[in-house]
Motif scaffolding. Structure first.
Motif, PDB file in Angstrom:
ATOM      1  N   GLY A   1       8.260  -9.953 -19.172  1.00  0.00           N
ATOM      2  CA  GLY A   1       9.134  -8.831 -19.144  1.00  0.00           C
ATOM      3  C   GLY A   1       8.277  -7.520 -18.380  1.00  0.00           C
ATOM      4  N   ALA A   2       7.312  -7.845 -17.607  1.00  0.00           N
ATOM      5  CA  ALA A   2       6.736  -6.807 -17.008  1.00  0.00           C
ATOM      6  C   ALA A   2       7.396  -6.793 -15.523  1.00  0.00           C
ATOM      7  CB  ALA A   2       5.296  -7.025 -17.045  1.00  0.00           C
ATOM      8  N   PRO A   3       7.691  -5.446 -15.266  1.00  0.00           N
ATOM      9  CA  PRO A   3       8.241  -5.615 -13.651  1.00  0.00           C
ATOM     10  C   PRO A   3       7.109  -5.865 -12.821  1.00  0.00           C
ATOM     11  CG  PRO A   3       7.682  -3.311 -14.554  1.00  0.00           C
ATOM     12  CD  PRO A   3       7.523  -4.299 -15.656  1.00  0.00           C
ATOM     13  N   GLU A   4       7.666  -6.550 -11.771  1.00  0.00           N
ATOM     14  CA  GLU A   4       6.744  -7.069 -10.608  1.00  0.00           C
ATOM     15  C   GLU A   4       6.564  -6.029  -9.959  1.00  0.00           C
ATOM     16  OE1 GLU A   4       6.954 -10.043  -7.079  1.00  0.00           O
ATOM     17  OE2 GLU A   4       8.047 -10.904  -8.724  1.00  0.00           O
ATOM     18  N   ARG A   5       5.187  -5.691  -9.654  1.00  0.00           N
ATOM     19  CA  ARG A   5       4.692  -4.497  -8.687  1.00  0.00           C
ATOM     20  C   ARG A   5       4.440  -5.125  -7.262  1.00  0.00           C
ATOM     21  NH1 ARG A   5      -0.328  -1.349 -10.717  1.00  0.00           N
ATOM     22  NH2 ARG A   5       0.220  -0.402  -8.785  1.00  0.00           N
ATOM     23  N   ARG A   6       5.066  -4.244  -6.238  1.00  0.00           N
ATOM     24  CA  ARG A   6       4.862  -4.845  -5.186  1.00  0.00           C
ATOM     25  C   ARG A   6       3.966  -4.006  -4.230  1.00  0.00           C
ATOM     26  NH1 ARG A   6       7.234  -2.431  -0.342  1.00  0.00           N
ATOM     27  NH2 ARG A   6       8.546  -0.818  -1.177  1.00  0.00           N
ATOM     28  N   ALA A   7       3.096  -4.312  -3.267  1.00  0.00           N
ATOM     29  CA  ALA A   7       2.146  -3.520  -2.786  1.00  0.00           C
ATOM     30  C   ALA A   7       2.769  -2.763  -1.690  1.00  0.00           C
ATOM     31  CB  ALA A   7       1.112  -4.414  -1.868  1.00  0.00           C
ATOM     32  N   HIS A   8       2.289  -1.424  -1.339  1.00  0.00           N
ATOM     33  CA  HIS A   8       2.895  -0.708  -0.495  1.00  0.00           C
ATOM     34  C   HIS A   8       2.005  -0.863   0.802  1.00  0.00           C
ATOM     35  CE1 HIS A   8       5.494   1.240  -2.972  1.00  0.00           C
ATOM     36  NE2 HIS A   8       4.763   1.252  -4.021  1.00  0.00           N
ATOM     37  N   ASN A   9       2.644  -0.737   2.081  1.00  0.00           N
ATOM     38  CA  ASN A   9       1.794  -0.926   3.238  1.00  0.00           C
ATOM     39  C   ASN A   9       1.344   0.475   3.774  1.00  0.00           C
ATOM     40  OD1 ASN A   9       3.495   0.471   5.296  1.00  0.00           O
ATOM     41  ND2 ASN A   9       4.495  -1.792   5.287  1.00  0.00           N
ATOM     42  N   LEU A  10       0.510   0.717   4.351  1.00  0.00           N
ATOM     43  CA  LEU A  10      -0.174   2.219   4.931  1.00  0.00           C
ATOM     44  C   LEU A  10       0.884   2.852   5.571  1.00  0.00           C
ATOM     45  CD1 LEU A  10      -1.326   2.428   7.975  1.00  0.00           C
ATOM     46  CD2 LEU A  10      -2.391   0.416   7.436  1.00  0.00           C
ATOM     47  N   PHE A  11       1.999   2.322   6.333  1.00  0.00           N
ATOM     48  CA  PHE A  11       2.921   2.907   7.113  1.00  0.00           C
ATOM     49  C   PHE A  11       3.753   3.589   6.324  1.00  0.00           C
ATOM     50  CE2 PHE A  11       1.365   0.250  10.469  1.00  0.00           C
ATOM     51  CZ  PHE A  11       0.626   1.335  11.128  1.00  0.00           C
ATOM     52  N   GLU A  12       4.217   2.945   5.000  1.00  0.00           N
ATOM     53  CA  GLU A  12       5.222   3.317   4.176  1.00  0.00           C
ATOM     54  C   GLU A  12       4.314   4.432   3.402  1.00  0.00           C
ATOM     55  OE1 GLU A  12       7.824   1.380   0.229  1.00  0.00           O
ATOM     56  OE2 GLU A  12       6.011   0.285   0.928  1.00  0.00           O
ATOM     57  N   ALA A  13       3.341   4.496   2.893  1.00  0.00           N
ATOM     58  CA  ALA A  13       2.403   5.484   2.295  1.00  0.00           C
ATOM     59  C   ALA A  13       2.462   6.675   3.155  1.00  0.00           C
ATOM     60  CB  ALA A  13       0.961   4.833   1.893  1.00  0.00           C
ATOM     61  N   ALA A  14       2.243   6.400   4.329  1.00  0.00           N
ATOM     62  CA  ALA A  14       2.319   7.635   5.219  1.00  0.00           C
ATOM     63  C   ALA A  14       3.515   8.193   5.565  1.00  0.00           C
ATOM     64  CB  ALA A  14       1.746   7.277   6.545  1.00  0.00           C
ATOM     65  N   ALA A  15       4.653   7.597   5.526  1.00  0.00           N
ATOM     66  CA  ALA A  15       5.816   8.023   5.622  1.00  0.00           C
ATOM     67  C   ALA A  15       6.221   9.066   4.430  1.00  0.00           C
ATOM     68  CB  ALA A  15       6.887   7.002   5.944  1.00  0.00           C
ATOM     69  N   VAL A  16       6.037   8.308   3.212  1.00  0.00           N
ATOM     70  CA  VAL A  16       6.306   8.956   1.965  1.00  0.00           C
ATOM     71  C   VAL A  16       5.496  10.249   1.834  1.00  0.00           C
ATOM     72  CG1 VAL A  16       6.170   8.872  -0.542  1.00  0.00           C
ATOM     73  CG2 VAL A  16       7.184   7.136   0.830  1.00  0.00           C
ATOM     74  N   TYR A  17       4.038  10.238   2.130  1.00  0.00           N
ATOM     75  CA  TYR A  17       3.179  11.157   2.057  1.00  0.00           C
ATOM     76  C   TYR A  17       3.430  12.651   2.955  1.00  0.00           C
ATOM     77  CZ  TYR A  17      -1.294  13.807   2.158  1.00  0.00           C
ATOM     78  OH  TYR A  17      -2.311  14.766   2.271  1.00  0.00           O
ATOM     79  N   VAL A  18       3.805  12.184   4.345  1.00  0.00           N
ATOM     80  CA  VAL A  18       4.417  13.135   5.094  1.00  0.00           C
ATOM     81  C   VAL A  18       5.516  13.742   4.770  1.00  0.00           C
ATOM     82  CG1 VAL A  18       5.013  13.629   7.612  1.00  0.00           C
ATOM     83  CG2 VAL A  18       2.703  12.199   7.045  1.00  0.00           C
ATOM     84  N   ALA A  19       6.647  13.071   4.296  1.00  0.00           N
ATOM     85  CA  ALA A  19       7.794  13.726   3.761  1.00  0.00           C
ATOM     86  C   ALA A  19       7.679  14.657   2.727  1.00  0.00           C
ATOM     87  CB  ALA A  19       8.823  12.364   3.740  1.00  0.00           C
ATOM     88  N   ALA A  20       6.787  14.095   1.765  1.00  0.00           N
ATOM     89  CA  ALA A  20       6.544  14.769   0.736  1.00  0.00           C
ATOM     90  C   ALA A  20       5.881  16.160   0.864  1.00  0.00           C
ATOM     91  CB  ALA A  20       5.699  14.196  -0.511  1.00  0.00           C
ATOM     92  N   ARG A  21       4.917  16.022   1.810  1.00  0.00           N
ATOM     93  CA  ARG A  21       4.348  17.242   2.269  1.00  0.00           C
ATOM     94  C   ARG A  21       5.232  18.436   2.943  1.00  0.00           C
ATOM     95  NH1 ARG A  21      -1.476  17.546   3.905  1.00  0.00           N
ATOM     96  NH2 ARG A  21      -0.511  19.677   4.133  1.00  0.00           N
ATOM     97  N   ALA A  22       6.074  17.598   3.709  1.00  0.00           N
ATOM     98  CA  ALA A  22       7.194  18.542   4.302  1.00  0.00           C
ATOM     99  C   ALA A  22       8.219  19.164   3.056  1.00  0.00           C
ATOM    100  CB  ALA A  22       7.865  17.639   5.380  1.00  0.00           C
ATOM    101  N   GLU A  23       8.271  18.535   2.174  1.00  0.00           N
ATOM    102  CA  GLU A  23       8.981  18.976   1.077  1.00  0.00           C
ATOM    103  C   GLU A  23       8.284  19.759   0.175  1.00  0.00           C
ATOM    104  OE1 GLU A  23      10.877  15.754  -0.210  1.00  0.00           O
ATOM    105  OE2 GLU A  23      12.333  15.326   1.636  1.00  0.00           O
ATOM    106  N   ASP A  24       7.001  19.700   0.100  1.00  0.00           N
ATOM    107  CA  ASP A  24       6.030  20.381  -0.751  1.00  0.00           C
ATOM    108  C   ASP A  24       6.360  19.736  -2.169  1.00  0.00           C
ATOM    109  OD1 ASP A  24       4.013  22.171  -1.291  1.00  0.00           O
ATOM    110  OD2 ASP A  24       5.248  23.761  -2.197  1.00  0.00           O
ATOM    111  N   ASP A  25       6.450  18.371  -2.125  1.00  0.00           N
ATOM    112  CA  ASP A  25       6.425  17.594  -3.503  1.00  0.00           C
ATOM    113  C   ASP A  25       5.158  17.158  -4.138  1.00  0.00           C
ATOM    114  OD1 ASP A  25       7.216  15.964  -5.635  1.00  0.00           O
ATOM    115  OD2 ASP A  25       8.874  15.210  -4.467  1.00  0.00           O
ATOM    116  N   GLN A  26       4.438  17.713  -4.753  1.00  0.00           N
ATOM    117  CA  GLN A  26       3.030  17.217  -4.935  1.00  0.00           C
ATOM    118  C   GLN A  26       3.004  15.997  -5.854  1.00  0.00           C
ATOM    119  OE1 GLN A  26       0.671  19.285  -4.025  1.00  0.00           O
ATOM    120  NE2 GLN A  26      -0.657  17.374  -4.912  1.00  0.00           N
ATOM    121  N   ASP A  27       3.998  15.710  -6.631  1.00  0.00           N
ATOM    122  CA  ASP A  27       4.038  14.524  -7.411  1.00  0.00           C
ATOM    123  C   ASP A  27       4.020  13.412  -6.555  1.00  0.00           C
ATOM    124  OD1 ASP A  27       3.714  15.793  -9.911  1.00  0.00           O
ATOM    125  OD2 ASP A  27       5.893  15.682 -10.179  1.00  0.00           O
TER     126      ASP A  27
END
Length: 98
Positions: free
Chosen positions: A22-48
């Motif tokens: 019943g444990a959810p399957e964790r999928r690995a994130h690639n570096l480009f996905e991480a970079a896109a989310v990171y930059v978008a979050a920085r633009a929106e000032d979303d620290q979490d």
């Protein structure tokens, strides 16, 4: 005897890791996905979201991904504006034209 140990060790290496029922399957994130989310979050000032994306990959990989994203963004804007990448980069950073 050593053959038995070798076969056992070989099976351990190739066996799929067990997951809890019943444990959810964790999928690995690639570096480009991480970079896109990171930059978008920085633009929106979303620290979490910044912290979450930063934890997906190593700091070096995130740095590379952010750099690659910046290069692609500058090239895309330069094509859209029909300007040189240098002019677009300087304008984005508020620097005088060279």
């Amino acid at each position: 005897m050593f053959d038995t140990i070798r076969r056992y060790a070989g099976r351990l290496r190739t066996a799929a890791p067990a997951r809890a029922e019943g444990a959810p399957e964790r999928r690995a994130h690639n570096l480009f996905e991480a970079a896109a989310v990171y930059v978008a979050a920085r633009a929106e000032d979303d620290q979490d979201r910044i912290e979450e994306a930063a934890a997906w990959v190593s700091p070096e990989a995130l740095s590379f991904g952010v750099s690659e994203l910046a290069c692609r963004a500058v090239v895309a804007l330069a094509r859209e504006r029909d300007e040189s990448p240098d002019a677009v980069a300087r304008a984005l950073l508020g620097l005088p034209a060279a």
